[in-house]
Design a protein around this motif. Structure first.
Motif, PDB file in Angstrom:
ATOM      1  N   ARG A 170      85.203  80.808  29.636  1.00  0.00           N
ATOM      2  CA  ARG A 170      83.782  80.550  28.977  1.00  0.00           C
ATOM      3  C   ARG A 170      82.732  80.742  29.967  1.00  0.00           C
ATOM      4  O   ARG A 170      81.630  81.156  29.795  1.00  0.00           O
ATOM      5  CB  ARG A 170      83.961  79.204  28.158  1.00  0.00           C
ATOM      6  CG  ARG A 170      82.577  79.132  27.435  1.00  0.00           C
ATOM      7  CD  ARG A 170      82.685  77.783  26.451  1.00  0.00           C
ATOM      8  NE  ARG A 170      83.685  78.259  25.158  1.00  0.00           N
ATOM      9  CZ  ARG A 170      83.177  79.091  24.266  1.00  0.00           C
ATOM     10  NH1 ARG A 170      81.829  79.298  24.214  1.00  0.00           N
ATOM     11  NH2 ARG A 170      83.733  79.206  23.389  1.00  0.00           N
ATOM     12  N   CYS A 175      83.488  84.403  27.064  1.00  0.00           N
ATOM     13  CA  CYS A 175      84.443  84.683  25.865  1.00  0.00           C
ATOM     14  C   CYS A 175      85.365  83.411  25.924  1.00  0.00           C
ATOM     15  O   CYS A 175      85.615  82.570  26.806  1.00  0.00           O
ATOM     16  CB  CYS A 175      85.115  86.001  26.066  1.00  0.00           C
ATOM     17  SG  CYS A 175      85.662  86.220  27.520  1.00  0.00           S
ATOM     18  N   SER A 176      86.214  83.368  24.692  1.00  0.00           N
ATOM     19  CA  SER A 176      87.269  82.621  24.749  1.00  0.00           C
ATOM     20  C   SER A 176      88.706  82.943  24.318  1.00  0.00           C
ATOM     21  O   SER A 176      88.576  84.019  23.745  1.00  0.00           O
ATOM     22  CB  SER A 176      86.910  81.390  23.481  1.00  0.00           C
ATOM     23  OG  SER A 176      85.430  80.945  23.956  1.00  0.00           O
ATOM     24  N   GLY A 206      84.686  87.285  21.642  1.00  0.00           N
ATOM     25  CA  GLY A 206      83.489  87.252  22.361  1.00  0.00           C
ATOM     26  C   GLY A 206      82.842  88.593  22.121  1.00  0.00           C
ATOM     27  O   GLY A 206      83.060  89.338  21.141  1.00  0.00           O
TER      28      GLY A 206
END
Length: 220
Positions: A170, A175-176, A206
């Protein structure tokens, strides 16, 4: 909780494939097509099948489409029939109507008449395959919107043994990782202490750019 019931209008390649999968998932499916031969072929697969002209309001009313939770218009090349059937399903009170579009113009018309979701099977599959061909670690790619994507990425040797905290996706990329598919099962909503191993599959969400940057960093 009662499961949704589906009516699929048009049992071509897309409609029949969708119906088979819904049956496999445990749902009830009514398949409708004007071709009696096609209907006969699918009669042993789907919960119910009917040969009917779905551009006729009384016909749709008589087969009870209003009792179904989701209507899928999967008509092949006849755009006029697709649009008319979609309008009738909405008018007859089907809660959710999904329609297959042949192109962008067809899709725009479907949106204007109130379709809940427009599907572009050929276009979407082309996009997914293109991404898979150019990214060897990408297993699957689903565009949620014009900006956001969910991607399945294989864990490379460079990431082997690292925790999600070590990767710090992150902060570094934005993004995750929302799930990790491991040989012994899937971890949903993994924590910072979960460890990645080579060949695990990460489900990443993401923007397209964020996922591309992460993938590049993971393979360098």
């Amino acid at each position: 909780m009662k499961k949704n019931q589906f009516v699929i209008v048009g049992l071509g390649r897309f409609g029949s494939s969708l119906g088979r999968e819904l049956i496999q998932l445990g749902y009830e499916v009514l398949g409708v097509d004007k071709d009696e031969e096609v209907v006969q072929e699918m009669s042993d697969v789907l919960t119910y099948t009917v040969s009917a002209d779905c551009t006729d309001e009384e016909t749709l009313r008589s087969i009870g489409v209003r009792n179904f939770d989701v209507g899928v218009v999967a008509i092949g090349d006849d755009i006029q029939a697709s649009i008319l059937t979609t309008i009738l399903l909405k008018d007859l009170g089907v809660k959710t109507v999904v329609a297959k579009a042949l192109d962008e113009l067809h899709g725009r018309v479907l949106e204007k008449i109130g379709v809940d979701r427009v599907i572009y099977p050929e276009r979407d599959m082309g996009i997914r395959v293109a991404h898979q061909l150019v990214s060897p670690n990408l297993l699957d790619y689903i565009e949620l919107s014009k900006d956001y994507t969910i991607a399945e990425l294989v864990v490379t040797g460079k990431m082997h043994g690292k925790t999600l905290s070590d990767l710090d996706l992150r902060a570094r990329f934005g993004c995750s990782i929302v799930a990790i598919n491991k040989p012994n099962g899937i971890i949903i909503a993994p924590t910072a202490t979960d460890v990645l191993h080579e060949r695990d599959v990460m489900v990443v969400i993401g923007t397209n750019e964020q996922i591309e940057q992460f993938e590049e960093a993971a393979t360098r």
